[in-house]
Scaffold this active site. Structure first.
Site, PDB file in Angstrom:
ATOM      1  N   PRO A   1     -32.370 -18.385  24.630  1.00 36.81           N
ATOM      2  CG  PRO A   1     -33.841 -16.847  25.563  1.00 36.81           C
ATOM      3  CD  PRO A   1     -32.679 -17.728  25.908  1.00 36.81           C
TER       4      PRO A   1
ATOM      5  CB  ILE B   1     -35.657 -26.193  30.162  1.00 35.94           C
ATOM      6  CG1 ILE B   1     -34.669 -25.073  29.769  1.00 35.94           C
ATOM      7  CG2 ILE B   1     -35.029 -27.178  31.159  1.00 35.94           C
ATOM      8  CD1 ILE B   1     -33.496 -25.520  28.888  1.00 35.94           C
ATOM      9  CB  THR B   2     -37.056 -31.652  28.390  1.00 42.13           C
ATOM     10  OG1 THR B   2     -36.941 -31.356  27.000  1.00 42.13           O
ATOM     11  CG2 THR B   2     -37.905 -32.899  28.581  1.00 42.13           C
TER      12      THR B   2
ATOM     13  CD  GLU C   1     -29.038 -34.949  25.477  1.00 42.60           C
ATOM     14  OE1 GLU C   1     -28.046 -34.533  26.115  1.00 42.60           O
ATOM     15  OE2 GLU C   1     -29.939 -34.215  25.066  1.00 42.60           O
TER      16      GLU C   1
ATOM     17  N   GLY D   1     -53.576 -42.695   4.070  1.00 44.35           N
ATOM     18  CA  GLY D   1     -54.485 -41.733   3.438  1.00 44.35           C
ATOM     19  C   GLY D   1     -54.938 -40.682   4.445  1.00 44.35           C
ATOM     20  N   GLY D   2     -56.186 -40.219   4.308  1.00 45.50           N
ATOM     21  CA  GLY D   2     -56.705 -39.138   5.156  1.00 45.50           C
ATOM     22  C   GLY D   2     -56.706 -39.492   6.641  1.00 45.50           C
TER      23      GLY D   2
HETATM   24  C1  LIG Z   1     -38.952 -30.124  22.428  1.00 43.33           C
HETATM   25  C2  LIG Z   1     -37.569 -29.634  22.749  1.00 43.33           C
HETATM   26  C3  LIG Z   1     -36.977 -30.029  23.928  1.00 43.33           C
HETATM   27  C4  LIG Z   1     -35.695 -29.559  24.255  1.00 43.33           C
HETATM   28  N1  LIG Z   1     -35.150 -29.880  25.470  1.00 43.33           N
HETATM   29  C5  LIG Z   1     -34.008 -29.250  25.851  1.00 43.33           C
HETATM   30  C6  LIG Z   1     -33.507 -29.411  27.178  1.00 43.33           C
HETATM   31  O1  LIG Z   1     -34.057 -30.165  28.002  1.00 43.33           O
HETATM   32  N2  LIG Z   1     -32.403 -28.725  27.540  1.00 43.33           N
HETATM   33  C7  LIG Z   1     -31.762 -27.896  26.659  1.00 43.33           C
HETATM   34  O2  LIG Z   1     -30.763 -27.296  27.049  1.00 43.33           O
HETATM   35  N3  LIG Z   1     -32.198 -27.721  25.406  1.00 43.33           N
HETATM   36  C8  LIG Z   1     -33.318 -28.378  24.973  1.00 43.33           C
HETATM   37  N4  LIG Z   1     -33.791 -28.185  23.713  1.00 43.33           N
HETATM   38  C9  LIG Z   1     -33.071 -27.289  22.810  1.00 43.33           C
HETATM   39  C10 LIG Z   1     -32.358 -28.001  21.688  1.00 43.33           C
HETATM   40  O3  LIG Z   1     -31.259 -28.720  22.189  1.00 43.33           O
HETATM   41  C11 LIG Z   1     -31.984 -26.947  20.639  1.00 43.33           C
HETATM   42  O4  LIG Z   1     -33.193 -26.565  20.001  1.00 43.33           O
HETATM   43  C12 LIG Z   1     -30.971 -27.444  19.634  1.00 43.33           C
HETATM   44  O5  LIG Z   1     -29.722 -27.634  20.235  1.00 43.33           O
HETATM   45  C13 LIG Z   1     -30.795 -26.470  18.458  1.00 43.33           C
HETATM   46  O6  LIG Z   1     -30.567 -25.169  18.932  1.00 43.33           O
HETATM   47  P1  LIG Z   1     -31.472 -23.961  18.396  1.00 43.33           P
HETATM   48  O7  LIG Z   1     -32.894 -24.338  18.511  1.00 43.33           O
HETATM   49  O8  LIG Z   1     -31.036 -22.715  19.060  1.00 43.33           O
HETATM   50  O9  LIG Z   1     -31.142 -23.872  16.847  1.00 43.33           O
HETATM   51  P2  LIG Z   1     -29.855 -23.110  16.172  1.00 43.33           P
HETATM   52  O10 LIG Z   1     -28.656 -23.438  16.927  1.00 43.33           O
HETATM   53  O11 LIG Z   1     -30.231 -21.677  15.987  1.00 43.33           O
HETATM   54  O12 LIG Z   1     -29.838 -23.820  14.779  1.00 43.33           O
HETATM   55  C14 LIG Z   1     -30.759 -23.511  13.695  1.00 43.33           C
HETATM   56  C15 LIG Z   1     -30.434 -24.437  12.524  1.00 43.33           C
HETATM   57  O13 LIG Z   1     -29.084 -24.192  12.095  1.00 43.33           O
HETATM   58  C16 LIG Z   1     -28.359 -25.405  12.070  1.00 43.33           C
HETATM   59  N5  LIG Z   1     -26.968 -25.206  12.457  1.00 43.33           N
HETATM   60  C17 LIG Z   1     -26.502 -24.679  13.610  1.00 43.33           C
HETATM   61  N6  LIG Z   1     -25.159 -24.674  13.623  1.00 43.33           N
HETATM   62  C18 LIG Z   1     -24.772 -25.229  12.449  1.00 43.33           C
HETATM   63  C19 LIG Z   1     -23.510 -25.519  11.862  1.00 43.33           C
HETATM   64  N7  LIG Z   1     -22.373 -25.242  12.491  1.00 43.33           N
HETATM   65  N8  LIG Z   1     -23.483 -26.066  10.634  1.00 43.33           N
HETATM   66  C20 LIG Z   1     -24.622 -26.356   9.985  1.00 43.33           C
HETATM   67  N9  LIG Z   1     -25.854 -26.116  10.476  1.00 43.33           N
HETATM   68  C21 LIG Z   1     -25.918 -25.552  11.699  1.00 43.33           C
HETATM   69  C22 LIG Z   1     -29.051 -26.292  13.099  1.00 43.33           C
HETATM   70  O14 LIG Z   1     -28.788 -27.630  12.843  1.00 43.33           O
HETATM   71  C23 LIG Z   1     -30.499 -25.929  12.887  1.00 43.33           C
HETATM   72  O15 LIG Z   1     -31.005 -26.666  11.805  1.00 43.33           O
HETATM   73  C24 LIG Z   1     -35.024 -28.694  23.347  1.00 43.33           C
HETATM   74  C25 LIG Z   1     -35.631 -28.344  22.140  1.00 43.33           C
HETATM   75  C26 LIG Z   1     -36.878 -28.779  21.842  1.00 43.33           C
HETATM   76  C27 LIG Z   1     -37.511 -28.325  20.538  1.00 43.33           C
END
Ligand SMILES: Cc1cc2nc3c(=O)[nH]c(=O)nc-3n(C[C@H](O)[C@H](O)[C@H](O)COP(=O)(O)OP(=O)(O)OC[C@H]3O[C@@H](n4cnc5c(N)ncnc54)[C@H](O)[C@@H]3O)c2cc1C
Length: 382
Positions: free
Chosen positions: A131, A160-161, A247, A344-345
């Site tokens: 989180p 987590i997928t 990946e 379009g729509g």
């Molecule tokens: C549908 C879905 C499936 C997923 N499946 C998995 C899974 O199977 N296992 C798993 O472990 N995770 C999974 N994830 C998590 C995913 O890998 C993370 O959402 C991703 O790594 C980004 O982390 P965050 O969401 O905490 O965003 P944050 O790390 O909080 O980032 C927020 C924003 O800040 C930007 N940012 C962060 N650091 C920097 C930096 N140093 N410089 C510039 N910009 C930065 C990011 O690019 C992003 O735009 C999944 C996510 C989704 C939405």
């Protein structure tokens, strides 16, 4: 519909590609709409995929796999996005989780886990994100602290997928919370009847709705120390860095498949849609937009083909995999947006494939390492 000839797709692979297309068309596509409503694929679909030989394609046959190579995983990723069928999380299950086990588990563990993953008896997931931590993986909080012959795991994971069905989860945790990357390890958790392990709700997503994405909770979960992936603690980060390029290629291939499908559908749509008495395709804006899209698709195909040739020779660097991931997903977003506009729509109606592509493809710029992180990886090499 998809006539691009890739140099890495041999005659054998082309036959395999046909069977993948058939499997997706017969077993997945007819169920996708229902799975999207339920936000979760049927558990049975994993067994069907196993029976059809669609799981662990690039894992050696001695472990129950298909005995193929990354080209097989690539075809699966490409064909799923071409079919707009994202419910079966094989990219994670076969392309990622199985490969961590193949690369780092003991012989006994490989024999125990891989055949079950190949048959669909075990669904695999990888739990890195938490989180409060996604991109900055060194700062994860989930701990696995050794107590005799067991690790005691405490913490929570999110996004987590495959998490709802997962029988085997690679949990990225701190075995030494005083350290960053060097204190990080991967522990394999078998979930059946596991005390202290809990799945949260299925998260409601913008797209890829049929693929289950959940939160996971670990409260004093005990697993044998033998479930540590790799011979010693503290190697988790290194293992992630080694495996993540693969990946990223899977996600890049998904971006390409998305663009190819969007172009094919939109060309068909504008040929048939009449505007001011003539087909939309006769308007200069439509022609120019689709000319740009076709150019982008052609560049993406050439880039991916070059990457694939390198992957298969084990010559693809992490930096180029990062380029493929950000560029293909970024352009998939642009292409789908332009194609939706030309509808379009109707493009805003979920019954039209382009609307589903619009929702599905957005996440590809975020997960698997966000595109900003990809640019950091590339920039380090400047
Ligand atoms: C549908 C879905 C499936 C997923 N499946 C998995 C899974 O199977 N296992 C798993 O472990 N995770 C999974 N994830 C998590 C995913 O890998 C993370 O959402 C991703 O790594 C980004 O982390 P965050 O969401 O905490 O965003 P944050 O790390 O909080 O980032 C927020 C924003 O800040 C930007 N940012 C962060 N650091 C920097 C930096 N140093 N410089 C510039 N910009 C930065 C990011 O690019 C992003 O735009 C999944 C996510 C989704 C939405």
């Amino acid at each position: 519909m998809f006539d691009h000839k890739s140099p890495w797709i041999t005659e054998d692979l082309a036959l395999f590609q046909n069977s993948v297309r058939r499997f997706i068309a017969e077993e997945l596509v007819p169920n996708d709409e229902r799975w999207a409503k339920e936000q979760c694929i049927d558990r049975d679909a994993w067994y069907k995929a196993g029976e059809a030989g669609m799981l662990l394609l690039s894992i050696p046959e001695e472990y129950g796999g298909g005995g193929g190579n990354f080209a097989h995983d690539a075809i699966m990723a490409l064909e799923q996005t071409r079919a707009i069928s994202t419910s079966l999380g094989t990219g994670v299950h076969s392309g990622i989780v199985a490969h961590y086990i193949l690369a780092y588990a003991s012989e006994e563990q490989k024999m125990r886990w891989l055949p079950k993953m190949a048959s669909g008896e075990f669904v695999g997931a990888i739990a890195m994100s938490e989180p409060s931590v996604g991109s900055d993986l060194q700062n994860i909080k989930t701990k696995a602290i050794r107590d005799g012959d067991e690790y005691v795991i405490n913490g929570s994971k999110t996004f987590i997928t495959n998490g709802y069905h997962a029988d085997l989860i690679l949990v990225v945790c701190k075995t030494d919370p005083t350290q960053g990357a060097r204190g990080t390890s991967i522990v394999v958790v078998e979930t059946k009847d596991l005390a202290g392990f809990r799945r949260g709700r299925i998260l409601e997503k913008l797209g890829c709705k049929g693929q289950d994405t959940v939160e996971l909770f670990f409260d004093d979960v005990r697993v044998p120390v033998a479930n540590l992936l790799g011979p010693e603690e503290g190697k988790g980060f290194f293992q992630l860095m080694q495996q993540l390029p693969q990946e990223r290629m899977i996600i890049a291939l998904g971006g390409l498949g998305t663009m190819e499908r969007a172009l094919a559908d939109t060309a068909e749509y504008v040929r048939n849609r009449k505007l001011f008495g003539k087909p939309s395709l006769e308007l200069q804006n439509t022609r120019f937009k689709l000319a740009e899209v076709k150019t982008t698709v052609t560049i993406a195909q050439a880039f991916i083909d070059d990457c694939m040739v390198k992957v298969l020779k084990r010559e693809l660097s992490g930096e180029v995999a990062a380029m493929a991931k950000w560029w293909c997903t970024h352009n998939a977003g642009l292409v789908v947006d332009e194609c939706l506009q030309l509808h379009g729509g109707y493009g805003y109606m979920v019954e039209y494939p382009i609307a589903r592509q619009y929702a599905n493809t957005r996440v590809s710029r975020i997960f698997g390492g966000s595109n900003e992180i990809m640019k950091e990886i590339i920039a380090r090499t400047l």
